[in-house]
Write an enzyme that holds these catalytic residues in place. Sequence first.
Site, mmCIF file in Angstrom:
data_model
loop_
_atom_site.group_PDB
_atom_site.id
_atom_site.type_symbol
_atom_site.label_atom_id
_atom_site.label_comp_id
_atom_site.label_asym_id
_atom_site.label_seq_id
_atom_site.Cartn_x
_atom_site.Cartn_y
_atom_site.Cartn_z
ATOM 1 N N SER A 6 -9.666 1.742 2.997
ATOM 2 C CA SER A 6 -9.027 2.497 2.190
ATOM 3 C C SER A 6 -7.706 1.637 1.351
ATOM 4 O O SER A 6 -7.012 2.251 0.446
ATOM 5 C CB SER A 6 -8.203 3.646 2.894
ATOM 6 N N SER A 40 -10.010 -0.810 7.014
ATOM 7 C CA SER A 40 -9.587 -0.734 5.683
ATOM 8 C C SER A 40 -8.773 -1.923 5.146
ATOM 9 O O SER A 40 -8.270 -1.802 3.945
ATOM 10 C CB SER A 40 -8.440 0.810 5.735
ATOM 11 N N LYS A 81 1.035 -1.183 -0.082
ATOM 12 C CA LYS A 81 -0.009 0.086 -0.034
ATOM 13 C C LYS A 81 1.035 1.264 -0.114
ATOM 14 O O LYS A 81 1.864 1.205 0.602
ATOM 15 C CB LYS A 81 -0.945 -0.081 1.283
HETATM 16 N N1 GLN Z 1 -13.418 3.953 6.570
HETATM 17 C C1 GLN Z 1 -12.688 4.338 7.674
HETATM 18 C C2 GLN Z 1 -12.527 5.924 7.544
HETATM 19 O O1 GLN Z 1 -12.729 6.471 6.606
HETATM 20 C C3 GLN Z 1 -11.399 3.440 7.989
HETATM 21 C C4 GLN Z 1 -10.357 3.848 7.122
HETATM 22 C C5 GLN Z 1 -9.300 3.255 7.740
HETATM 23 O O2 GLN Z 1 -9.201 2.027 8.376
HETATM 24 N N2 GLN Z 1 -8.096 3.697 7.234
HETATM 25 O O3 GLN Z 1 -11.937 6.588 8.317
#
Ligand code: GLN
Length: 487
Positions: free
Chosen positions: A154, A178, A79
Amino acid sequence: MTTLHADTLAGLAARLARGECSSVELTRHFLARIAAHDDGLNAFISVLETRALAQAEAADRCRARGEAGPLTGLPIAHKDIFCARDTRTTCGSRMLESFVAPYDAAVVARLDAAGVVTLGKTNMDEFAMGSSNETSYFGPVRNPWDPSRVPGGSSGGSAAAVAAGLAPAATGTDTGGSIRQPAALTGLTGLKPTYGRVSRWGMVAFASSLDQAGTLTRSAEDAALLLSAMAGADARDSTSVEAEVPDYRAALETPPERLRIGVPRNFFDDGLEEAVAVTVREALAEFERQGAELVEVDLPNLPLSVPTYYVVAPAEASSNLSRFDGVRFGHRCEDPQDLLDLYERSRGEGFGAEVKRRIMTGTYVLSAGYYDAYYLKAQQVRQLITADFARAFEAVDLLMGPTTPTPAFELGAKTADPVQMYLNDIYTIGVNLAGLPGISIPCGEVTGLPVGLQIVAPHFGEPALLAAAHRYQQATDWHLRMPSAYA
Ligand code: GLN
């Protein structure tokens, strides 16, 4: 025989060990897959062809000397939140569009030392804020199961890359879901380890008390292989934990005799799509057939996890992202008139809308007069949620339920309404607030789209978590299915 790009890391490792192919051949195969298919998916921000081939050659030489380990020569993707020395690390943001990392993140260094080959850096929601990979400055990622749908976020680029066979495995980060959410939406195994299990050094910080690195793979066995190399204390991350790193792969073969599985009642509430509920209940029945006992449990404060998270995470983000000011880090505007102008325009141009929303919310909840009402209150509720999980684990070994309320949704379906987007993580966020390990494994399909089963364990319960997932994957083949366009 399974094609190379549909195989697991364990399967590819066996081919390398038998001398059926070299790491250079494997690496070329996946680089060719990326070249042929990534235009339609947008899973990669950077492809590191030269670096990958050099690593693959080194891995082949290491094997020829008889020094290969379990991961030597296996290609993976990272990532684009992990710093990798002398390569661009964008975090999905214009702010870091041209940032070249001067050092390796601990995760990258450990996996490099284990002999993996880095194919490239994957697309992601900007600064890991999102559940659909639509907030990336580099454009949305598409779901290989249906290109009109999101892959989740994400870590959506990592998920799409592995699901489409452009990489056999990838790293991700999970602050509120995410890793598990995109794994569920793309039919993969997504592991979020216990908070502190893996060093956060060199991982661009979003919400430091929640962020944790993990993996997107085809199987629990592959997750175990990678975690064994990634886990462990690191003096540079004071929240990384000194606990001994078990041999996670060996632990796969020793699942507990009579597993007690807690099924949280409010994981099956009104927000859950009926067809997803049916699919998840079928998976639970499979565990019962394997001798497990299902017990209903209550996590009374779990419904408060999304609002709690959306105070705590933006608060920490507003502080972490203050370093991106056009001076210390990040994009700098043209011709600043004075210091204030430099800050305002650099940050105004560098950050996208969702990141700005979080910075504003975070600054607000931390400000004098509101701190007690929001931030302090959220920290108190976080304790209650943590205590709910601890109480549940007094009676059961693992918790299981859905990972997400629905399968993958259409691109654009939730971008206009942030709260709808935030509710995607209703089943995953509590796990981060409590610092627990969780995994999502594929357990069926609804109208041709994958559905994820989430398994949660007590702190440092990764061995039992992985063993349960592995046992399920030995009895079923959902985890081996690929979208037909990429098979
Ligand atoms: N969807 C969640 C957010 O937007 C989690 C994102 C994540 O785990 N990085 O904060």
